[in-house]
Design a protein around this motif. Sequence first.
Motif, PDB file in Angstrom:
ATOM      1  N   THR A  89       0.835  -1.207   0.000  1.00 13.09           N
ATOM      2  CA  THR A  89       0.000   0.000   0.000  1.00 13.09           C
ATOM      3  C   THR A  89       0.870   1.258   0.000  1.00 13.09           C
ATOM      4  O   THR A  89       2.065   1.213   0.286  1.00 13.09           O
ATOM      5  CB  THR A  89      -0.931  -0.006   1.217  1.00 13.09           C
ATOM      6  OG1 THR A  89      -0.166  -0.281   2.400  1.00 13.09           O
ATOM      7  CG2 THR A  89      -1.988  -1.093   1.065  1.00 13.09           C
ATOM      8  N   LEU A 114      -4.657  -6.538   2.979  1.00 11.28           N
ATOM      9  CA  LEU A 114      -3.982  -5.242   3.108  1.00 11.28           C
ATOM     10  C   LEU A 114      -4.039  -4.843   4.573  1.00 11.28           C
ATOM     11  O   LEU A 114      -5.106  -4.593   5.121  1.00 11.28           O
ATOM     12  CB  LEU A 114      -4.675  -4.189   2.232  1.00 11.28           C
ATOM     13  CG  LEU A 114      -4.894  -4.562   0.759  1.00 11.28           C
ATOM     14  CD1 LEU A 114      -5.612  -3.427   0.031  1.00 11.28           C
ATOM     15  CD2 LEU A 114      -3.580  -4.892   0.075  1.00 11.28           C
ATOM     16  N   ASN A 116      -2.798  -2.155   5.981  1.00 14.14           N
ATOM     17  CA  ASN A 116      -2.992  -0.716   6.171  1.00 14.14           C
ATOM     18  C   ASN A 116      -2.422  -0.255   7.508  1.00 14.14           C
ATOM     19  O   ASN A 116      -3.073   0.438   8.296  1.00 14.14           O
ATOM     20  CB  ASN A 116      -4.480  -0.354   6.065  1.00 14.14           C
ATOM     21  CG  ASN A 116      -5.011  -0.581   4.668  1.00 14.14           C
ATOM     22  OD1 ASN A 116      -4.409  -0.162   3.685  1.00 14.14           O
ATOM     23  ND2 ASN A 116      -6.146  -1.264   4.561  1.00 14.14           N
TER      24      ASN A 116
END
Length: 425
Positions: A89, A114, A116
């Motif tokens: 990301t 993901l 994050n």
Amino acid sequence: MTNDPSVTCTTFNILAPIYKRLNNKESCRESEYRAYWLSRNKSILDRLLCEGSSIICLQEVWVGNEELVDMYERRLGDAGYINFKLARTNNRGDGLLTAVHKDYFRVLKYMELLFNDFGDRVAQLLHVESVIPFWQSRNNNIQQQILIVNTHLLFPHNSSLCVVRLHQVYKILQYVESYQKENDLCHVPIILCGDWNGSKRGHVYKFLRSQGFVSSYDTAHQYTDSDADAHKWVSHRNHRGNICGVDFIWLLNPNKYRKPLKTSWNEAVFGIIKYMLRQASLSENDAFAFLKGDNLGDYITYSGFCQALCQLGLTGHPDGLSAEEIADLWNQADKDSDGVVDYGEFQQRIWDPTQSEQSVETIDERRDLTKSSDGQAIGFNIKNAVLFPPEVEKGLWPENYSLSDHAPLTVAFSPVRMPCSQPIC
């Protein structure tokens, strides 16, 4: 496969050119010199294709460079692989690539995780099925499938990132466990591949071991979890010049009992707390006093516990422990639920939680599970595991090795029938 129904798997951090320093200069990277990175990555592909593993998991693939990605996808595709790539990301530039050979597996589902988080880390999950059954059987209920994970964890730049790294593994295991439950895959082996950026002495290693996973390389070479065996092999020379073993192919078979995931998580966090207190040169008694804070009683209060975690740098920032996680830790520490943690509870639940006595219910659950597990599943024996170049298997790093700053690890698995015993569905 009918003659030799083995499954081979290679994991390799190929060192993205955007990170590879030339002449040890911070400002001079390989990505600026096409001839350099092109030649090195051609050599990497030559080795991978010569190895011919049925599963290939790569980390630090320069996904931001179309020419390099096209070269990998074309050459792997021509050799019969199905490829899946995933960028980190926030446009970090590198990412993951997982390839499975279509002569061995069909891909039933591909998923992307993901995180994050602070490190912009990601993971790939593939649910695959053997093209040719490992065994011809009248029992069609035996699932001849595997769950494969490829990931690259955050580098432990300092001790405060230990929780971030544990979070990353916890998220992976939560996702896998949820996928198993939703798709009735309790009796399917799991293979976790990647650059875990931590050694056998680290918290991530202990967390995965507590969940029943085994390190394929250590199992193949009969190495234990002891400190004496911790440095028998290496797989990485990091940017600080240190050599260590950080690349693993983890295996969890269907006959392995799995501790509740949250219990393992709490024990791992308590392990980090103990590590930090010891780093501060605190003895067991001093650590208890530190957690007590200003409280005059011979016990730890919840507010004192929270204040101590904040002082250790484990809370108060986006990547620290959440309020819910702190409450879970406290509930596990407060064994008798009287609202405080006395010295005995501190010893059993915080200072050395993995050594606390099992409850009768847990023992009975495990015994009943063994009795009721008359179903059959496909698991794996670990036939062999090899690191390249050979010197790293002796704990040495050869100066003339130039493929990467990591060593590729290849493991051969042999399918075997086994009873099921995972109490997660």
